[in-house]
Design a protein around this motif. Structure first.
Motif, mmCIF file in Angstrom:
data_model
loop_
_atom_site.group_PDB
_atom_site.id
_atom_site.type_symbol
_atom_site.label_atom_id
_atom_site.label_comp_id
_atom_site.label_asym_id
_atom_site.label_seq_id
_atom_site.Cartn_x
_atom_site.Cartn_y
_atom_site.Cartn_z
ATOM 1 N N ARG A 38 -24.957 19.778 17.531
ATOM 2 C CA ARG A 38 -23.888 20.751 17.338
ATOM 3 C C ARG A 38 -22.550 20.213 17.850
ATOM 4 O O ARG A 38 -21.512 20.387 17.228
ATOM 5 C CB ARG A 38 -24.261 22.044 18.059
ATOM 6 C CG ARG A 38 -25.362 22.837 17.371
ATOM 7 C CD ARG A 38 -25.720 24.068 18.172
ATOM 8 N NE ARG A 38 -26.775 24.824 17.499
ATOM 9 C CZ ARG A 38 -27.329 25.917 18.019
ATOM 10 N NH1 ARG A 38 -26.930 26.356 19.226
ATOM 11 N NH2 ARG A 38 -28.279 26.558 17.354
ATOM 12 N N LEU A 42 -19.296 19.316 15.553
ATOM 13 C CA LEU A 42 -17.976 19.845 15.873
ATOM 14 C C LEU A 42 -16.932 18.733 15.912
ATOM 15 O O LEU A 42 -15.829 18.869 15.358
ATOM 16 C CB LEU A 42 -18.035 20.570 17.215
ATOM 17 C CG LEU A 42 -16.707 21.185 17.708
ATOM 18 C CD1 LEU A 42 -16.222 22.235 16.704
ATOM 19 C CD2 LEU A 42 -16.884 21.803 19.095
ATOM 20 N N ASN A 45 -16.262 17.556 12.392
ATOM 21 C CA ASN A 45 -15.407 18.517 11.692
ATOM 22 C C ASN A 45 -13.943 18.359 12.113
ATOM 23 O O ASN A 45 -13.025 18.454 11.298
ATOM 24 C CB ASN A 45 -15.892 19.940 11.966
ATOM 25 C CG ASN A 45 -17.216 20.248 11.273
ATOM 26 O OD1 ASN A 45 -17.557 19.607 10.273
ATOM 27 N ND2 ASN A 45 -17.955 21.222 11.805
ATOM 28 N N GLN A 46 -13.758 18.113 13.425
ATOM 29 C CA GLN A 46 -12.391 17.894 13.901
ATOM 30 C C GLN A 46 -11.784 16.629 13.288
ATOM 31 O O GLN A 46 -10.623 16.592 12.897
ATOM 32 C CB GLN A 46 -12.399 17.820 15.430
ATOM 33 C CG GLN A 46 -12.727 19.139 16.125
ATOM 34 C CD GLN A 46 -12.820 18.988 17.631
ATOM 35 O OE1 GLN A 46 -12.898 17.882 18.152
ATOM 36 N NE2 GLN A 46 -12.831 20.138 18.321
#
Length: 375
Positions: A38, A42, A45-46
């Motif tokens: 996770r 994240l 995605n950033q």
């Protein structure tokens, strides 16, 4: 034994206890890995968001540049902005000369000379006696010319003929680019060769007007058929070839033309009154004129006749003021002295019953076996 009504409790085995512990441990590991994934998702995605922002920024920059190019009227080439100035004085001239030597022609070198003083002007701190472009042209001439051709160059190149002009001359063959009279044409469209056409005994002239010889020594070869006249004549760029469609010669045929010739005189002609001089291949005699008085069929030491298939060489030495004649690479003598000022090669052709005159011209290698000297 009587049943007391109480259920019996089973004692767990040791194997069952170990299995439960392992499962709990595996569950903990999976939960930890899931948490890490996770976190990684994240971060990814950033990063994706950052890359998308960069793409948007680049697209905006491209659009600005494209609009700028369209405003300048160029839809295909984006503008180039120079952000630095190079101090050429800090670069070794030998390196620049080596790079410049890859330019293909004197025209490209001339364009380079016009770009800045560092190329076209002699630099005070340079070891060269001339500009960088002149040095590159000199090296190019030396790599192409034979020893004999180098011997024909002017002694004082600077001030009389630049290395750039000498390179230009080596790049272009001698041509009969001006035809005077109505009975001459280029043979098969080749401007290095001319032939006589038309009626009997009509004369016409071909001139290599683009090759003006003003200093130094110059050697050319003429392959002949028939009995043409070959020699030198003053450059006359203002003479309109279209005005002369009949019988034409620089010497003796029609002295009514002489005022036209004299009107072309310039200060560059100097003091010599020899404005045209010819060698007659049929009997080897010489003629010359100042366009006031003619000297026709003059005997001279070394005179020899020629025939079809012979090569007539001519050496114009403007340091010595002489015109020498060669026959099939053999020097037969100095035909005329007292020459100065500019001259061009020319050939005068006649259509005779015995055959049509044909002459071709080219730069030749000066024969040296007979002891001939050049400047």
């Amino acid at each position: 034994m009587a049943d007391d009504g109480r259920a019996k409790r089973l004692k767990p085995s040791e194997d069952g206890t170990a299995t439960i512990v392992q499962q709990k441990r595996r569950i903990a590991e999976l939960e930890s890995e899931n948490a890490q994934l996770r976190i990684g998702t994240l971060a990814a995605n950033q990063e994706v968001a950052q890359l998308r922002g960069r793409v948007v920024g680049l697209q905006s920059e491209i659009e600005i540049l494209r609009r700028h190019g369209q405003a300048e009227g160029n839809h295909d080439v984006l503008p180039v902005v120079m952000t630095a100035i190079v101090d050429l004085s800090r670069i070794d001239t030998g390196v620049i000369a080596q790079i410049s030597s890859f330019l293909a022609s004197s025209r490209e070198l001339l364009n380079l000379a016009l770009t800045c003083k560092s190329f076209g002007w002699r630099q005070p701190m340079s070891t060269l006696n001339w500009s960088l472009v002149e040095e590159v042209a000199r090296q190019s001439v030396c790599s192409r010319a034979t020893d004999d051709e180098m011997g024909c160059l002017p002694q004082n190149v600077r001030g009389t003929a630049t290395w750039l002009s000498i390179l230009h001359r080596h790049e272009h063959p001698l041509l009969f680019d001006v035809l005077l009279g109505g009975y001459i044409e280029h043979r098969n469209g080749d401007k290095t060769a001319v032939c006589e056409i038309g009626g009997n005994y009509w004369e016409s002239v071909a001139v290599s007007s683009s090759h003006v010889m003003s200093s130094g020594a110059h050697y050319a070869e003429f392959l002949i058929s028939g009995a043409p006249y070959i020699g030198i004549v003053r450059p006359m760029p203002g003479l309109d070839a279209g005005e002369y469609q009949g019988n034409f010669s620089f010497i003796g045929v029609d002295d009514n033309l002489y005022p036209d010739f004299r009107a072309q005189r310039s200060d560059e002609w100097g003091d010599s009154e020899v404005h045209a001089c010819e060698y007659f291949c049929d009997d080897g005699k010489m003629s010359f004129t100042d366009w006031e008085n003619d000297e026709i069929d003059i005997e001279w030491e070394g005179r020899e006749s020629c025939q079809s298939g012979d090569t007539v060489g001519m050496l114009l030495d403007l340091e010595q003021g002489t015109l020498s004649v060669y026959k099939n690479n053999r020097r037969i003598g100095v035909m005329k002295t007292g020459l100065s000022g500019p001259y061009c090669w020319h050939a005068s052709l006649v259509n005779r019953p015995s055959g049509t005159d044909v002459v071709s011209i080219k730069r030749g290698t000066l024969p040296v076996s007979d002891g001939a000297t050049t400047t």
